[in-house]
Design an enzyme around this catalytic site. Structure first.
Site, PDB file in Angstrom:
ATOM      1  N   CYS A  31       0.843  -1.211   0.000  1.00 45.24           N
ATOM      2  CA  CYS A  31       0.000   0.000   0.000  1.00 45.24           C
ATOM      3  C   CYS A  31       0.872   1.252   0.000  1.00 45.24           C
ATOM      4  O   CYS A  31       0.533   2.252  -0.646  1.00 45.24           O
ATOM      5  CB  CYS A  31      -0.912   0.023   1.223  1.00 45.24           C
ATOM      6  SG  CYS A  31      -2.084  -1.339   1.247  1.00 45.24           S
ATOM      7  N   ARG A  65      -7.962  -4.103  -3.272  1.00 43.02           N
ATOM      8  CA  ARG A  65      -7.406  -2.989  -4.062  1.00 43.02           C
ATOM      9  C   ARG A  65      -8.374  -2.712  -5.212  1.00 43.02           C
ATOM     10  O   ARG A  65      -8.219  -3.253  -6.309  1.00 43.02           O
ATOM     11  CB  ARG A  65      -6.008  -3.345  -4.585  1.00 43.02           C
ATOM     12  CG  ARG A  65      -5.026  -3.639  -3.464  1.00 43.02           C
ATOM     13  CD  ARG A  65      -3.612  -3.846  -3.945  1.00 43.02           C
ATOM     14  NE  ARG A  65      -2.825  -4.454  -2.883  1.00 43.02           N
ATOM     15  CZ  ARG A  65      -2.284  -3.785  -1.868  1.00 43.02           C
ATOM     16  NH1 ARG A  65      -2.414  -2.473  -1.798  1.00 43.02           N
ATOM     17  NH2 ARG A  65      -1.612  -4.408  -0.919  1.00 43.02           N
TER      18      ARG A  65
HETATM   19  C1  BEZ Z   1       0.573  -4.682   1.779  1.00 38.81           C
HETATM   20  O1  BEZ Z   1       1.762  -4.963   1.773  1.00 38.81           O
HETATM   21  O2  BEZ Z   1       0.171  -3.556   1.469  1.00 38.81           O
HETATM   22  C2  BEZ Z   1      -0.422  -5.734   2.142  1.00 38.81           C
HETATM   23  C3  BEZ Z   1      -0.148  -7.045   1.795  1.00 38.81           C
HETATM   24  C4  BEZ Z   1      -1.060  -8.030   2.138  1.00 38.81           C
HETATM   25  C5  BEZ Z   1      -2.230  -7.707   2.804  1.00 38.81           C
HETATM   26  C6  BEZ Z   1      -2.503  -6.381   3.121  1.00 38.81           C
HETATM   27  C7  BEZ Z   1      -1.597  -5.386   2.778  1.00 38.81           C
END
Ligand code: BEZ
Length: 219
Positions: free
Chosen positions: A55, A132
């Site tokens: 993110c 997402r």
């Molecule tokens: C992230 O790295 O943004 C992420 C990865 C897996 C689940 C939620 C967030």
């Protein structure tokens, strides 16, 4: 039939062509309503969680394309189920670590009101985090495109920018855009609707004629 472990909540899933569901929400820049964006295009996107690595890379990427989106009369609005203080702290940490000032607002959708209206939660993947999702909403507040990516895959910012440009090119010139189209490429002319139109197509001025059903032109 055996019950699955995952509780399938019934969620509304807006579709392309629908009016964008209205909302009023607290954001990192104060309260915002969907109708505040009337007359502008809006890219509304959700991310799973503040202070997570993928993110964070996406936020830097969204900020990088924000000036280009603005040139296209398009605003950017993020969303997760984190609080306003969490968004503020994360935005400050992105500025410190990546020298990037996040200029767009981020909805704090703690009660998931907006996420549920837009179908941003994928219960089979996570009941607590938003996926997402990207909703491209036009200046009349119609949903024009929807993209979903899973939690583990960061989105391609250039594709989001290309998508907005393609949709606006369609509106402006009444054309479609072919595979891998980018700004400056020829666009696809609407196919003929009758045999008469099909026969006349080859003689049309200003088009690149390939066959009766596929022609291109500069836009
Ligand atoms: C992230 O790295 O943004 C992420 C990865 C897996 C689940 C939620 C967030």
């Amino acid at each position: 039939m055996e019950q699955t472990e995952t509780k399938q909540e019934s969620v509304m899933m807006p579709r392309i062509g629908d009016d964008a569901p209205s909302f009023e929400a607290a954001t990192s820049q104060g309260n915002i309503k969907l109708k505040d964006y009337k007359g502008k295009w809006l890219v509304l996107f959700s991310h799973p969680s503040d202070f997570t690595p993928v993110c964070t890379t996406e936020f830097v990427g969204f900020q990088e394309i924000y000036p280009d989106l603005k040139e296209l009369n398009t605003e950017l609005l993020g969303l997760s189920v984190d609080s306003v203080p969490s968004h503020i702290a994360w935005i400050r940490s992105i500025e410190e670590n990546f020298n990037t000032n996040i200029e767009f607002p981020v909805i704090a959708d703690l009660d998931k009101q907006v996420a549920m209206k837009y179908g941003m939660i994928m219960p089979g993947e996570s009941q607590v985090e938003t996926s997402r999702a990207v909703f491209v909403i036009d200046d009349k507040q119609k949903i024009r495109s929807i993209i979903y990516y899973p939690l583990t895959t960061g989105r391609n910012m250039q594709e989001i920018l290309r998508l907005v440009k393609a949709l606006q090119t369609t509106d402006k010139h009444g054309v479609s855009t072919p595979a891998n189209w980018t700004e400056g490429d020829k666009a696809v002319v609407s196919p003929p609707k009758s045999q008469e139109e099909a026969a006349a197509r080859a003689e049309e001025e200003g088009i690149e004629y390939i066959d009766w059903y596929i022609s291109k032109k500069d836009v």
